[in-house]
Design a protein around this motif. Structure first.
Motif, PDB file in Angstrom:
ATOM      1  N   LEU A  96       0.648  -1.141   0.106  1.00 24.55           N
ATOM      2  CA  LEU A  96      -0.124   0.130  -0.013  1.00 24.55           C
ATOM      3  C   LEU A  96       1.108   1.308  -0.206  1.00 24.55           C
ATOM      4  CD1 LEU A  96      -2.442  -1.084   2.894  1.00 24.55           C
ATOM      5  CD2 LEU A  96      -2.722  -1.585   0.345  1.00 24.55           C
ATOM      6  N   ILE A  97       0.655   2.229  -0.714  1.00 17.96           N
ATOM      7  CA  ILE A  97       1.329   3.365  -0.788  1.00 17.96           C
ATOM      8  C   ILE A  97       0.181   4.522  -0.769  1.00 17.96           C
ATOM      9  CG2 ILE A  97       2.918   4.916  -2.056  1.00 17.96           C
ATOM     10  CD1 ILE A  97       4.068   2.337  -3.166  1.00 17.96           C
ATOM     11  N   GLU A  98       0.645   5.604   0.097  1.00 15.61           N
ATOM     12  CA  GLU A  98      -0.138   6.659   0.108  1.00 15.61           C
ATOM     13  C   GLU A  98       0.038   7.728  -1.195  1.00 15.61           C
ATOM     14  OE1 GLU A  98      -0.832  10.388   3.003  1.00 15.61           O
ATOM     15  OE2 GLU A  98       0.066   8.685   3.886  1.00 15.61           O
ATOM     16  N   VAL A 139      -7.916   9.145   3.669  1.00 13.51           N
ATOM     17  CA  VAL A 139      -7.335   8.187   4.548  1.00 13.51           C
ATOM     18  C   VAL A 139      -5.771   8.483   4.339  1.00 13.51           C
ATOM     19  CG1 VAL A 139      -6.911   5.675   4.919  1.00 13.51           C
ATOM     20  CG2 VAL A 139      -9.198   6.785   4.315  1.00 13.51           C
ATOM     21  N   SER A 140      -5.088   8.641   5.679  1.00 10.54           N
ATOM     22  CA  SER A 140      -3.381   8.650   5.422  1.00 10.54           C
ATOM     23  C   SER A 140      -2.820   7.748   6.117  1.00 10.54           C
ATOM     24  CB  SER A 140      -3.485  10.417   5.817  1.00 10.54           C
ATOM     25  OG  SER A 140      -2.048  10.703   5.603  1.00 10.54           O
ATOM     26  N   HIS A 141      -1.509   7.967   6.173  1.00 10.05           N
ATOM     27  CA  HIS A 141      -0.465   7.173   6.705  1.00 10.05           C
ATOM     28  C   HIS A 141      -1.209   6.220   7.883  1.00 10.05           C
ATOM     29  CE1 HIS A 141       3.872   6.734   7.820  1.00 10.05           C
ATOM     30  NE2 HIS A 141       3.208   5.908   8.277  1.00 10.05           N
ATOM     31  N   GLY A 142      -1.072   4.725   7.762  1.00 10.41           N
ATOM     32  CA  GLY A 142      -1.494   3.733   8.495  1.00 10.41           C
ATOM     33  C   GLY A 142      -0.805   2.571   8.505  1.00 10.41           C
ATOM     34  N   GLU A 143      -1.696   1.787   9.052  1.00  7.82           N
ATOM     35  CA  GLU A 143      -1.101   0.051   9.021  1.00  7.82           C
ATOM     36  C   GLU A 143      -2.204  -0.853   9.088  1.00  7.82           C
ATOM     37  OE1 GLU A 143       2.111  -3.204  10.895  1.00  7.82           O
ATOM     38  OE2 GLU A 143       1.860  -1.205  11.891  1.00  7.82           O
TER      39      GLU A 143
END
Length: 359
Positions: A245-247, A296-300
């Protein structure tokens, strides 16, 4: 067509429902990829926010990394305050408890204060050590034998002795951030982005980790806004596939794109035929009540293991802990002041990962 009575109407409605059910079954069993559904999500309210008593200079919490271990979720995050960027930790048994548990800074550990951001946590089983990877300009790591003790992390250590030439800009300065490690049976791979349309990979033998990273390679290249930052990569349990996944950036806010591969050193391709192979964005996330996040931004992902393989289970609903931007209308912010909060999205219905389930 003229309907003579209610009985005819009822029969027609039954037929329509049956045809709809049959059509759905056909799509699920034998449809082409372009007919199969992509990702759909339902979002929680904000779960982790700056403490209520922290004062106005505690602006936001960002960049979460999470593992489930010993009956608890352990969450590491970037904090944005008037003093700059730092790292913090919290833990809880259930997500409903997350808004009420304390957030503890890691600056009182041997890691010390200073610029720290974008953590990734995992258990490196061969060494029986927890690793926390983060950026401090260059990629750094600390280790601990007790993930629940925020004072136990060692002093920062670098992954590279010199900056790889491929990440240097025209002015000689490196463009690399948001470092992410994942290992297979033989090697460990450090993935990262550059805020410039580039996605990179370095590697080292499993037995040499965390030393020996080399062969730094540009894996993908595109427009700056289309391959921006915050990459995260996972092994899909029961398969030979991996998910990255890449933002990215759109006029509606930040969002994530998805790629799949049959090997960490292989080629990456979209898992859906969508034009931007969208994983999560403002259009496919549903909120129960107020839509509190802009994009939806930086996550895991919530992983099924805590070890270096970073495995997710396609047979269980996918969950993704993300930073959401909850901005007040008409207010302007400096970048560090952006009011990021952490929320959880849960996949609803069939998606490209759930269809890999072998059960």
């Amino acid at each position: 067509m003229k309907l003579n009575n209610g009985r005819q109407l009822g029969m027609i409605l039954v037929i329509i429902a049956a045809l709809g059910a049959a059509g759905s079954a056909a799509v699920a069993v034998g449809a082409s990829p372009s007919q199969l559904p992509g990702f759909r999500w339902a979002s929680s309210a904000p779960l982790i926010s700056p403490p209520a008593n922290a004062g106005p200079d505690f602006y936001g919490v960002k960049d979460p990394s999470v593992v489930y271990h010993d009956g608890k979720y352990h969450v590491f995050m970037t904090t944005a305050t008037g003093k700059g960027w730092g790292l913090a930790y919290t833990s809880f048994k259930e997500w409903k408890d997350a808004p009420r548990v304390p957030i503890v800074g890691l600056e009182n550990s041997p890691m010390g204060p200073g610029y720290r951001a974008a953590p990734q946590v995992f258990y490196f089983a061969p060494q029986k050590l927890w690793y926390l990877i983060y950026q401090g300009g260059d990629p750094l790591y600390s280790t601990s034998r007790d993930i629940s003790d925020p004072t136990s992390w060692t002093a920062p250590a670098p992954f590279f002795k010199t900056v790889p030439e491929v990440v240097k800009q025209a002015n000689g300065q490196p463009a690399w951030l948001d470092f992410w490690n994942i290992c297979d049976e033989r090697n460990c791979y450090l993935f990262f982005t550059g805020d410039n349309g580039n996605f990179y990979r370095a590697e080292t033998p499993l037995a040499q980790f965390p030393n020996g990273f080399h062969n730094t390679t540009r894996v993908m290249q595109g427009k700056r806004d289309d391959i921006f930052e915050a990459s995260n990569t996972y092994r899909i349990a029961g398969t030979k596939s991996y998910l990255t996944l890449i933002e990215a950036i759109s006029p509606k806010g930040r969002y994530f794109r998805a790629w799949k591969s049959d090997g960490l050193a292989g080629e990456w391709e979209p898992p859906t035929p969508d034009a931007m192979n969208i994983f999560a964005d403002s259009d496919n996330v549903r909120f129960d009540g107020r839509a509190w996040s802009e994009g939806v931004s930086h996550g895991e992902m919530i992983r099924s293991t805590s070890d270096q393989t970073l495995t997710i289970d396609p047979c269980k609903p996918l969950r993704f802990l993300y930073q959401g931007l909850d901005m007040a209308k008409g207010k302007s912010y400096e970048y560090i002041q952006l009011p990021y909060r952490l929320g959880l999205i849960t996949a609803t219905g069939s998606n490209p990962v759930s269809r890999m389930c072998k059960k």
